[in-house]
Structure formats: structure tokens, C-alpha cells
Scaffold this active site. Structure first.
Site, mmCIF file in Angstrom:
data_model
loop_
_atom_site.group_PDB
_atom_site.id
_atom_site.type_symbol
_atom_site.label_atom_id
_atom_site.label_comp_id
_atom_site.label_asym_id
_atom_site.label_seq_id
_atom_site.Cartn_x
_atom_site.Cartn_y
_atom_site.Cartn_z
ATOM 1 N N GLU A 257 33.051 33.394 42.690
ATOM 2 C CA GLU A 257 33.468 32.652 43.871
ATOM 3 C C GLU A 257 32.876 33.204 45.162
ATOM 4 O OE1 GLU A 257 37.697 32.013 44.035
ATOM 5 O OE2 GLU A 257 37.885 32.058 41.843
ATOM 6 N N ASP B 275 45.597 28.110 33.820
ATOM 7 C CA ASP B 275 45.154 29.502 33.979
ATOM 8 C C ASP B 275 46.083 30.194 34.962
ATOM 9 O OD1 ASP B 275 43.435 29.523 36.797
ATOM 10 O OD2 ASP B 275 43.219 27.636 35.707
#
Length: 308
Positions: free
Chosen positions: A197, A105
Site C-alpha cells: 500500500e 480479512d
């Protein structure tokens, strides 16, 4: 002629009047007066002295604390990096054993990617098959490299996907609408990903916002989005039966195997990978299944989404 009477002084005595000058001591004679009182007396400092052996004990204890703190903060969390690789080493890391479908990614942090060079990994002994790219963040930030990377990934034969970085302080519905405007999925693309996150100020508000984003995206694309979070984050904040219904992409670095006991589809196992065509280090992932199973996860041409 008349005589004046004589004047006589009786009953009086002369007194000597002392002037200020006469009351002073002559120059160079007499003693200076010392100021009286305790105000001007110097204070005595009290010094505590420890035995020599005790000083060494204190210094040794402080050194031990520094060493222990350094180990727990900088060595232990990354100890896996220095372990011998008993499996297969490729792309600068020790690849997890038992997985055949590899991916990575990227975002603008990786800079400009040479996709022609990167395509060589598809024919390597451990082929790289899929890639996720950051598309958006919050309610108004677009990743500067997304459009080019998204187009190049399709052009060079990678199975591609797009993710949104969730901001808990921005309205979730606004974030979902922004992602929909930013990402035009096509048949063969992986489902949208929500990267979580940060907690924000309120855990309950976070969970509510995540559910809102997932619901809007699922209704629009007619496919269940993928939920990305670290192992500890998922366990603490998103350990809910509703969130467990979404495909889980786990971030869990520097371990030999996934410790998460629930179901998962993708595992981001390192942030220190090296791929040809990418100058910066990159996150590497594996898919928990076969290549055919990965393709079954993609949006199909006959999806309701493409008939709207």
C-alpha cells in the site's frame, strides 16, 4: 599730602549680558514650538472599496468552491454507499452480483473475535468460506491477534490465509525471513499474501523489493504468493508482466464491478461489512470462481513444501 588722580572712563560702553534665564520666555507667555518635518505626520490610509454586487459574486464563488470540494472529497468517492441496492444485501452491504464464494480479512483492528458466533455465517444464505489474517509488518512487527485468529479459523472450519504488510523502507529479504518465522502454513491453507500500500521514496526500489519478497516466499513455500494492492496502486506501480504472473487480490471499493482488465482471484469490495462475532466493521471479499477452485489454490498435503 599727595592727592590721588581722579579716574575717568573713556571709549567704553556698557553691554548687557543676557543670561539663559533672561533669554527664555516668561512662564505662560509665548507659543510652544511645533516640531517640524514630515516624520510625525500621520499617514493617510488608502481604502479600496468594492462594489456591493462584486462582494456577493466573490462570496458566492467561494461558497461554490467549498461545496464542490466537499463533494469530490467526501461524497463522490463513497457515492456507492448511498446507491439503492438492486442486488442482494447482506452483512450490511450490497453484495456484488454473480459471486458465490465470500470471505473477509481481519487484523488487530477488529479486536477480539467471537469465532463461535462467526461460524454461523458458514450456514447463512450467503456463506462465508475464507478469511485472511494479518500476520506481520515490516521486519519486526507481529500482529497481536494473529496466532489466536489463525488457530481459531482452522478450528471453526474456515479456509484461512495469512498476509504480510510490506514496508518499502525495510530490507525486503529481512521482511520475508520474518514472515517465514511468523507463519507456519499447513495443508489446506491459502498461499501467503503480500499487502502493498506504500510506495516509499523510490518506485524502482519498491518494485525491486517486492520481487525479492515474492521470490524468497515462493522458494520457501513452493507456491506462488498472492499479491494484494488497490486497483490504482497496481496500475501505477506494479503494472509489470512479472507481477501479473502472481494471483491478484484487488482492493476496489464502492463500485458495482471490477474495472481492472487483467486477471484477478480475490476482490475486496468494501471496508464497511458487518459480521456476527466481530464488533468493528470488517473488509469483505469475494473469490472469482467456485468453492472447488478456491480449494485447488490451497497448499496440498503432497506439496514439496511439506516434504522438506
Amino acid at each position: 599730602m599727595v592727592k590721588e588722580p581722579s579716574v575717568t572712563h573713556t571709549g567704553s560702553s556698557r553691554r548687557t549680558v543676557r543670561t539663559k534665564a533672561s533669554s527664555r520666555n516668561p512662564v505662560g507667555t509665548g507659543k510652544k514650538r511645533r516640531p517640524s518635518g514630515k516624520k510625525n505626520r500621520p499617514k493617510k490610509k488608502i481604502r479600496l472599496s468594492l462594489p456591493v454586487w462584486l462582494n456577493y459574486v466573490v462570496m458566492g464563488g467561494m461558497a461554490a468552491l467549498v461545496v464542490i470540494g466537499f463533494y469530490y472529497l467526501f461524497i463522490r468517492p463513497y457515492a456507492y454507499r448511498w446507491k439503492p441496492c438492486y442486488g442482494t444485501k447482506a452483512y450490511g452491504v450490497c453484495l456484488p452480483a454473480g459471486y458465490t464464494v465470500h470471505g473477509f480479512d481481519v487484523s488487530h483492528h477488529q479486536g477480539d473475535i467471537n469465532w463461535e458466533e462467526l461460524r454461523k455465517t458458514q450456514y447463512a444464505p450467503f456463506p462465508v468460506r475464507f478469511v485472511f489474517m494479518k500476520a506481520s509488518e515490516g521486519g519486526d512487527f507481529s500482529d497481536t491477534t494473529f496466532i489466536r485468529n489463525f488457530n481459531c479459523a482452522r478450528q471453526y472450519g474456515f479456509i484461512r490465509g495469512a498476509y504480510h504488510f510490506f514496508n518499502p523502507k525495510t530490507d525486503a529479504a529481512r521482511q520475508a525471513a520474518f514472515f517465514i518465522r511468523s507463519v507456519k502454513l499447513e495443508p489446506g491453507d491459502l498461499p501467503p499474501v503480500l499487502d502493498i500500500e506504500k510506495v516509499g521514496d523510490d518506485e524502482n526500489a519498491l518494485r525491486k523489493g517486492v520481487k525479492t519478497w515474492l521470490g524468497i516466499i515462493e522458494r520457501h513455500y513452493h507456491v506462488k504468493p498472492i499479491l494484494y494492492a488497490s486497483y490504482k496502486f497496481k496500475e501505477r506501480y506494479l503494472n509489470d508482466s512479472i507481477f501479473n504472473t502472481y494471483p491478484y487480490w484487488i482492493a476496489h471499493y464502492y463500485v458495482d464491478s471490477v474495472r481492472y482488465e487483467g486477471k484477478w482471484k480475490f476482490w475486496q469490495h468494501t471496508d464497511g461489512g458487518s459480521l456476527p462475532g466481530i464488533k468493528e466493521q470488517v473488509d469483505l471479499n469475494v473469490f472469482n470462481g467456485t468453492l472447488d477452485e478456491l480449494k485447488q489454490m490451497t497448499i496440498l498435503p503432497d506439496s514439496v513444501f511439506f516434504r522438506l
